[in-house]
Design a protein around this motif. Structure first.
Motif, PDB file in Angstrom:
ATOM      1  N   GLU A 226      39.575   3.651   0.067  1.00  0.00           N
ATOM      2  CA  GLU A 226      38.996   4.627   0.288  1.00  0.00           C
ATOM      3  C   GLU A 226      38.106   5.421  -0.737  1.00  0.00           C
ATOM      4  OE1 GLU A 226      42.853   7.349   0.562  1.00  0.00           O
ATOM      5  OE2 GLU A 226      42.795   5.534   1.616  1.00  0.00           O
ATOM      6  N   LEU A 227      38.504   5.018  -2.080  1.00  0.00           N
ATOM      7  CA  LEU A 227      37.629   5.401  -3.265  1.00  0.00           C
ATOM      8  C   LEU A 227      36.289   5.200  -3.027  1.00  0.00           C
ATOM      9  CD1 LEU A 227      40.321   5.008  -6.051  1.00  0.00           C
ATOM     10  CD2 LEU A 227      39.989   7.188  -4.843  1.00  0.00           C
ATOM     11  N   ASN A 228      36.143   3.757  -2.741  1.00  0.00           N
ATOM     12  CA  ASN A 228      34.745   3.569  -2.619  1.00  0.00           C
ATOM     13  C   ASN A 228      33.922   4.089  -1.474  1.00  0.00           C
ATOM     14  OD1 ASN A 228      32.737   1.531  -3.538  1.00  0.00           O
ATOM     15  ND2 ASN A 228      33.208   0.397  -1.537  1.00  0.00           N
ATOM     16  N   TYR A 229      34.645   4.111  -0.428  1.00  0.00           N
ATOM     17  CA  TYR A 229      34.094   4.730   0.803  1.00  0.00           C
ATOM     18  C   TYR A 229      33.577   6.364   0.549  1.00  0.00           C
ATOM     19  CZ  TYR A 229      35.518   0.911   3.846  1.00  0.00           C
ATOM     20  OH  TYR A 229      35.899  -0.078   4.266  1.00  0.00           O
ATOM     21  N   PHE A 230      34.497   7.016  -0.232  1.00  0.00           N
ATOM     22  CA  PHE A 230      34.309   8.288  -0.537  1.00  0.00           C
ATOM     23  C   PHE A 230      33.121   8.400  -1.441  1.00  0.00           C
ATOM     24  CE2 PHE A 230      34.501  11.984  -3.425  1.00  0.00           C
ATOM     25  CZ  PHE A 230      34.706  13.138  -2.574  1.00  0.00           C
ATOM     26  N   PHE A 231      32.883   7.777  -2.624  1.00  0.00           N
ATOM     27  CA  PHE A 231      31.722   7.732  -3.536  1.00  0.00           C
ATOM     28  C   PHE A 231      30.219   7.336  -2.606  1.00  0.00           C
ATOM     29  CE2 PHE A 231      34.637   7.606  -7.116  1.00  0.00           C
ATOM     30  CZ  PHE A 231      34.202   8.811  -7.732  1.00  0.00           C
ATOM     31  N   ARG A 232      30.619   6.471  -1.876  1.00  0.00           N
ATOM     32  CA  ARG A 232      29.380   5.928  -0.943  1.00  0.00           C
ATOM     33  C   ARG A 232      28.805   7.140  -0.471  1.00  0.00           C
ATOM     34  NH1 ARG A 232      27.891   0.783  -0.614  1.00  0.00           N
ATOM     35  NH2 ARG A 232      27.138   0.768   1.478  1.00  0.00           N
ATOM     36  N   SER A 233      29.917   7.575   0.475  1.00  0.00           N
ATOM     37  CA  SER A 233      29.575   8.800   1.371  1.00  0.00           C
ATOM     38  C   SER A 233      29.199   9.992   0.870  1.00  0.00           C
ATOM     39  CB  SER A 233      30.697   9.013   2.322  1.00  0.00           C
ATOM     40  OG  SER A 233      30.888   7.754   3.026  1.00  0.00           O
ATOM     41  N   PHE A 234      29.724  10.406  -0.298  1.00  0.00           N
ATOM     42  CA  PHE A 234      29.434  11.912  -0.806  1.00  0.00           C
ATOM     43  C   PHE A 234      29.007  11.911  -2.251  1.00  0.00           C
ATOM     44  CE2 PHE A 234      32.976  11.938   2.341  1.00  0.00           C
ATOM     45  CZ  PHE A 234      32.574  12.860   3.314  1.00  0.00           C
ATOM     46  N   ASP A 235      29.256  10.946  -3.074  1.00  0.00           N
ATOM     47  CA  ASP A 235      28.401  10.863  -4.430  1.00  0.00           C
ATOM     48  C   ASP A 235      27.931   9.596  -4.753  1.00  0.00           C
ATOM     49  OD1 ASP A 235      27.969  11.954  -6.676  1.00  0.00           O
ATOM     50  OD2 ASP A 235      29.955  11.527  -7.721  1.00  0.00           O
ATOM     51  N   PRO A 236      26.924   9.114  -4.097  1.00  0.00           N
ATOM     52  CA  PRO A 236      26.389   7.873  -4.130  1.00  0.00           C
ATOM     53  C   PRO A 236      26.070   7.410  -5.783  1.00  0.00           C
ATOM     54  CG  PRO A 236      24.993   9.072  -2.785  1.00  0.00           C
ATOM     55  CD  PRO A 236      26.188   9.888  -2.854  1.00  0.00           C
TER      56      PRO A 236
END
Length: 321
Positions: A226-236
């Motif tokens: 989910e850390l990866n998903y978070f950056f991809r979604s909110f701070d690419p």
């Protein structure tokens, strides 16, 4: 093959990479005020499933935010006060089957196994639903104020559970212990940190430690995906990476470890790819309490042979750490 890049000798002196928020102590002191000022409310309902010599009940208590949290409560049918062990489960799981707790009963313990809110058990998620959201709990609330972090509330649930159970007349509140692996290991340590009444803790490969180290090791599968998903979604572009990891620092267990007063027995596999060994040492090395680490060089995030046998004897007082 291990994801780890440090030698064991290097890990023994490692104290973490993730930033610690400047107001970390104040943040948790205020959280503990919430626990102290919250009234304990509980309901104990006999389970439909019973075993010989054991009383099995559902224990439902309130978190600091009023959420109704469920736990399995088993105790020996005996007179007098008994010690209690609090069991905490792995990420996205639940408190497990009743029969899994019977070995503790044989050793004379009462057992309280909590369902983490929003996961696979029956605890209430104040986000609006009962039951599982499966994952995403590490980053839930990360874009809001730090008090909205979901794991902050799960951490406080462990403290409210201890506060509640300690009031039961059949429980010896001077002999309370905690036990768990992975997320359960993290919550056992957090519970000991937030509840000084906890005397002993048995933990295996705890989760939720040193998030930035996890990221740097590219451990973006399994529980930390989910850390990866978070950056991809909110701070690419990772423009706010430092800010986000600093905010995760509020729920990084390594910074709570100096508060632990319980004696600790810790099992670790050096080939752990889910919770890399260095991330565990970041927390272990901050412990000031009496502690012992049992190292399995060839094992990962899996059953550590013989460890729980030693752990049960340790919590029973038969074997010291």
């Amino acid at each position: 093959m291990s994801v780890e890049t440090m030698t064991l000798q290097e890990m023994k002196f490692y104290t973490g990479t993730n930033p610690r928020p400047e107001d970390y102590e104040a943040y948790w002191e205020l959280a503990l005020v919430e626990v102290a000022s919250s009234k304990t409310t509980m309901e104990i309902v006999p389970s439909n499933l019973q075993f010989s010599g054991v009383q099995c009940s559902e224990l439902i208590f309130s978190g600091t935010d009023g959420a109704r949290i469920h736990a399995k409560y088993l105790r020996p049918v005996t007179k007098g006060k008994v010690p209690v062990v609090f069991l905490f489960h792995g990420y996205s799981g639940n408190s497990g089957d009743w029969c899994e707790k019977l070995a503790w009963i044989q050793q004379g313990f009462a057992v309280v196994a909590m369902d983490c809110r929003g996961q696979a058990g029956m605890s209430e998620d104040k986000g609006g639903v009962k039951g599982t959201t499966y994952s995403g709990h590490i980053v839930r609330g990360l874009l809001d104020c730090p008090n909205k972090l979901l794991f902050r509330q799960i951490f406080l649930d462990t403290a409210m559970l201890v506060k509640t159970v300690a009031e039961l007349t059949e429980i010896d509140s001077y002999r309370m212990s905690v036990c768990g692996g992975s997320q359960g290991g993290a919550l056992a340590l957090v519970c000991a940190a937030l509840s000084p009444a906890i005397k002993r803790a048995v933990v295996q490969y705890p989760f939720l430690s040193d998030y930035k180290r996890i990221w740097d090791l590219d451990c973006r599968g399994s529980a930390y995906e989910e850390l990866n998903y978070f950056f991809r979604s909110f701070d690419p572009r990772h423009e706010k990476e430092e800010e986000f990891f600093s905010r995760l620092g509020y729920i990084d267990i390594q910074f709570l470890m100096p508060r632990v007063q319980a004696d600790i027995l810790w099992g670790i596999g050096l080939r752990d790819e889910a919770c890399p060994a260095s991330s565990q040492f970041a927390a272990y090395n901050r412990l000031c309490a009496h502690k012992k680490m049992v190292i399995y060089p060839d094992f990962g995030h899996e059953v550590l042979p013989g460890f729980m046998d030693e752990g049960m004897l340790f919590l029973s007082g038969v074997k010291d750490s």
